[in-house]
Design a protein around this motif. Structure first.
Motif, PDB file in Angstrom:
ATOM      1  N   GLY A   1       0.787  -1.220   0.000  1.00 51.67           N
ATOM      2  CA  GLY A   1       0.000   0.000   0.000  1.00 51.67           C
ATOM      3  C   GLY A   1       0.821   1.273   0.000  1.00 51.67           C
ATOM      4  O   GLY A   1       0.346   2.337  -0.418  1.00 51.67           O
ATOM      5  N   SER A   2       2.071   1.190   0.436  1.00 49.01           N
ATOM      6  CA  SER A   2       2.926   2.379   0.506  1.00 49.01           C
ATOM      7  C   SER A   2       3.281   2.933  -0.868  1.00 49.01           C
ATOM      8  O   SER A   2       3.778   4.059  -0.981  1.00 49.01           O
ATOM      9  CB  SER A   2       4.223   2.045   1.254  1.00 49.01           C
ATOM     10  N   THR A   3       3.037   2.164  -1.926  1.00 46.00           N
ATOM     11  CA  THR A   3       3.356   2.642  -3.276  1.00 46.00           C
ATOM     12  C   THR A   3       2.354   3.682  -3.760  1.00 46.00           C
ATOM     13  O   THR A   3       2.641   4.420  -4.710  1.00 46.00           O
ATOM     14  CB  THR A   3       3.373   1.483  -4.288  1.00 46.00           C
TER      15      THR A   3
ATOM     16  N   LEU B   1      11.584 -13.827  -2.186  1.00 46.91           N
ATOM     17  CA  LEU B   1      10.428 -13.015  -2.552  1.00 46.91           C
ATOM     18  C   LEU B   1      10.674 -11.519  -2.386  1.00 46.91           C
ATOM     19  O   LEU B   1      10.187 -10.704  -3.178  1.00 46.91           O
ATOM     20  CB  LEU B   1       9.209 -13.442  -1.709  1.00 46.91           C
ATOM     21  N   GLY B   2      11.437 -11.131  -1.368  1.00 48.43           N
ATOM     22  CA  GLY B   2      11.624  -9.716  -1.057  1.00 48.43           C
ATOM     23  C   GLY B   2      12.082  -8.883  -2.232  1.00 48.43           C
ATOM     24  O   GLY B   2      11.650  -7.733  -2.402  1.00 48.43           O
ATOM     25  N   ALA B   3      12.914  -9.430  -3.066  1.00 50.14           N
ATOM     26  CA  ALA B   3      13.465  -8.681  -4.195  1.00 50.14           C
ATOM     27  C   ALA B   3      12.417  -8.338  -5.243  1.00 50.14           C
ATOM     28  O   ALA B   3      12.633  -7.452  -6.076  1.00 50.14           O
ATOM     29  CB  ALA B   3      14.593  -9.482  -4.854  1.00 50.14           C
ATOM     30  N   HIS B   4      11.281  -9.026  -5.211  1.00 47.04           N
ATOM     31  CA  HIS B   4      10.248  -8.828  -6.232  1.00 47.04           C
ATOM     32  C   HIS B   4       9.053  -8.024  -5.724  1.00 47.04           C
ATOM     33  O   HIS B   4       8.141  -7.735  -6.508  1.00 47.04           O
ATOM     34  CB  HIS B   4       9.782 -10.187  -6.759  1.00 47.04           C
ATOM     35  N   MET B   5       9.045  -7.668  -4.447  1.00 50.26           N
ATOM     36  CA  MET B   5       7.926  -6.905  -3.905  1.00 50.26           C
ATOM     37  C   MET B   5       8.019  -5.446  -4.341  1.00 50.26           C
ATOM     38  O   MET B   5       9.117  -4.902  -4.502  1.00 50.26           O
ATOM     39  CB  MET B   5       7.911  -7.004  -2.379  1.00 50.26           C
TER      40      MET B   5
ATOM     41  N   GLN C   1       9.396   4.954   1.550  1.00 45.60           N
ATOM     42  CA  GLN C   1       9.440   4.952   3.001  1.00 45.60           C
ATOM     43  C   GLN C   1       9.437   3.532   3.558  1.00 45.60           C
ATOM     44  O   GLN C   1      10.204   3.192   4.458  1.00 45.60           O
ATOM     45  CB  GLN C   1       8.265   5.743   3.585  1.00 45.60           C
ATOM     46  N   ALA C   2       8.573   2.692   3.003  1.00 45.48           N
ATOM     47  CA  ALA C   2       8.498   1.299   3.465  1.00 45.48           C
ATOM     48  C   ALA C   2       9.813   0.575   3.189  1.00 45.48           C
ATOM     49  O   ALA C   2      10.294  -0.209   4.014  1.00 45.48           O
ATOM     50  CB  ALA C   2       7.339   0.580   2.783  1.00 45.48           C
ATOM     51  N   ARG C   3      10.411   0.857   2.051  1.00 40.50           N
ATOM     52  CA  ARG C   3      11.692   0.219   1.721  1.00 40.50           C
ATOM     53  C   ARG C   3      12.796   0.716   2.659  1.00 40.50           C
ATOM     54  O   ARG C   3      13.600  -0.073   3.160  1.00 40.50           O
ATOM     55  CB  ARG C   3      12.050   0.499   0.266  1.00 40.50           C
ATOM     56  N   ASP C   4      12.801   2.022   2.904  1.00 41.32           N
ATOM     57  CA  ASP C   4      13.801   2.592   3.816  1.00 41.32           C
ATOM     58  C   ASP C   4      13.646   2.064   5.237  1.00 41.32           C
ATOM     59  O   ASP C   4      14.613   1.975   5.996  1.00 41.32           O
ATOM     60  CB  ASP C   4      13.702   4.125   3.832  1.00 41.32           C
TER      61      ASP C   4
ATOM     62  N   GLY D   1      12.938  -0.909   6.016  1.00 40.47           N
ATOM     63  CA  GLY D   1      13.259  -2.336   6.064  1.00 40.47           C
ATOM     64  C   GLY D   1      12.122  -3.242   5.663  1.00 40.47           C
ATOM     65  O   GLY D   1      12.136  -4.438   5.989  1.00 40.47           O
ATOM     66  N   GLY D   2      11.155  -2.705   4.938  1.00 38.80           N
ATOM     67  CA  GLY D   2       9.994  -3.498   4.554  1.00 38.80           C
ATOM     68  C   GLY D   2      10.316  -4.717   3.721  1.00 38.80           C
ATOM     69  O   GLY D   2       9.591  -5.712   3.762  1.00 38.80           O
ATOM     70  N   GLN D   3      11.409  -4.676   2.987  1.00 40.03           N
ATOM     71  CA  GLN D   3      11.780  -5.796   2.121  1.00 40.03           C
ATOM     72  C   GLN D   3      12.108  -7.050   2.930  1.00 40.03           C
ATOM     73  O   GLN D   3      12.022  -8.165   2.411  1.00 40.03           O
ATOM     74  CB  GLN D   3      12.975  -5.401   1.255  1.00 40.03           C
ATOM     75  N   ASP D   4      12.438  -6.871   4.215  1.00 45.13           N
ATOM     76  CA  ASP D   4      12.747  -8.024   5.060  1.00 45.13           C
ATOM     77  C   ASP D   4      11.836  -8.070   6.292  1.00 45.13           C
ATOM     78  O   ASP D   4      12.165  -8.685   7.297  1.00 45.13           O
ATOM     79  CB  ASP D   4      14.210  -7.984   5.504  1.00 45.13           C
TER      80      ASP D   4
END
Length: 222
Positions: free
Chosen positions: A31-33, A91-95, A100-103, A105-108
């Protein structure tokens, strides 16, 4: 639409190319996108499908009572387990995450990884149907189910350590027979340790069959 890397990734985990790419993009989108559609609806569906697949699997696999089965089910469909499976497949690399979510640490993040994993199951159910989705879940969750998540060391790891501790050669796994149609395949696998013995077991994937064979070997010889 999906980029080539993500298309290949989804084809690999689902066992077939993704149909309706827009739906799979939705499953990968947080949703952060700010996108008009994110993974939440598919997560809702995937959560229920995952529960059904795991419950059916445990019912066929184990002889425990309702309490025992419920305990295992809850552990296997938990967000932590979903996130563990998600990490195991990269999976994280494809989300698709907002900055903000990425910064943050959302990817992990266990929460996001677990939710997106369930959303992918939902997307598979909508586009490929129940049987294909069941096969996907069984392949992805084979180590978790065979390893008795939250209770014991994975049988293949336990067997390898046992062999090393007893100065035996590394266990060898061999496919003896593959039977049944693609949507309901069965694999008969043999595991052997030289100078000790061999055991056969059947599963719906090579991974599951190897796990079950290792567990049976330890029960018989360990």
């Amino acid at each position: 639409m999906l980029n080539p890397e993500t298309h290949a990734f989804l084809s690999r985990i689902a066992g077939r190319p993704p149909i309706d790419e827009a739906l799979w993009v939705e499953a990968l989108t947080h949703g952060s996108t700010g996108a008009p559609r994110d993974y939440q609806r598919l997560e809702f569906l995937g959560d229920r499908v995952l529960g059904m697949v795991i419950a059916d699997w445990l019912y066929a696999l184990e002889q425990g009572n309702e309490g025992r089965l419920s305990q295992r089910l809850n552990a296997l469909v938990s967000r932590t387990t979903c996130a563990t499976v998600a990490r195991s497949i990269g999976l994280g690399a494809h989300m698709q995450l907002g900055k903000q979510a990425r910064d943050d640490g959302g990817q992990d993040s266990d929460n996001i990884l677990g939710d997106v994993m369930e959303a992918l199951i939902g997307a598979s159910f909508v586009t490929h149907g129940f049987e294909a989705t069941r096969d996907m879940v069984r392949e992805l969750w084979a180590d978790q189910v065979g390893g008795k998540t939250g209770q014991a060391k994975h049988p293949k790891s336990a067997l390898q350590e046992w062999a090393a501790g007893n100065r035996r050669k590394v266990p060898e796994y061999r496919l003896i027979e593959r039977s049944g149609p693609d949507h309901a395949a069965r694999f008969l696998v043999e595991v052997s340790v030289k100078g000790v013995g061999e055991v056969e077991a059947t599963g719906t994937s090579m991974r599951e069959a190897e796990t079950m064979a290792a567990e049976l070997f330890m029960q018989r010889f360990g």
